[in-house]
Write an enzyme that holds these catalytic residues in place. Sequence first.
Site, PDB file in Angstrom:
ATOM      1  CB  CYS A 172      -0.840  -0.191   1.255  1.00  9.46           C
ATOM      2  SG  CYS A 172      -2.075  -1.549   1.050  1.00  9.46           S
ATOM      3  CB  VAL A 173       4.011   2.176   1.686  1.00  9.80           C
ATOM      4  CG1 VAL A 173       4.976   3.221   1.429  1.00  9.80           C
ATOM      5  CG2 VAL A 173       3.450   2.446   2.952  1.00  9.80           C
TER       6      VAL A 173
END
Length: 230
Positions: A172-173
């Site tokens: 997700c980062v």
Amino acid sequence: MSTDPQQTAPGVIDDETRARYAAAGFGGPSPLGERPALLIIDVQYRTTGTVRAPFDEAVKEYTTSCGDVAWDAVDNIARLLEVFRERGWPVLYPHVAPKRAYDAGQLGAKVPGIMEIDAHGYEFVEEVAPTAEDILVPKRQPSAFFGTSLTSYLVDRKVDSVVVTGCTTSGCVRASVVDAFSYNFAVAVPSDAVYDRSPVVHEANLFDMAQKYAEVSSTDEVIAALRTLR
């Protein structure tokens, strides 16, 4: 603040790879603008566990937990959060919303454990939990931008750069960093304020983001750069 290619992923990326990226001219500077926002992505108990524990213990509670490295990152996120609160800059919390049966899709197929998280697992970690002034951004996919109102919130607050924290570095980062870059925001990633379940994957993704999409440095360096802003 600038990305030092020799300090990014020092134990993973070999000298030949570094030389190739340098020869190709990657890794140029991309400093923060004057109106930063802080993204705290998926810092929920399902990714940290409810107590600070080694990975092998943490995954017994939540299979999506990253173990004690997550709590090390939480400590640094708390320091960044303090600066943003002092300055009155925007803080946003992109987070995975509770999953229902109809949400399974491809993510549920690849990561079946995410479909089995209890209600407490979706709660924000207390040490960096949002306040009434912060913006919650529920998401269904890895990127904080995909199918959400995040861009609209950032534009409304005249944000020109984002500091991206949370997890996972490779998931997700990274997806959020690439999308932020694609929307032409300057992006900073404090390497010790993001976390992943594998140190190799963590370091490799930090290196690649540093070469293509973001400034990658320590929390100390990001805070020092933030304090120079008006």
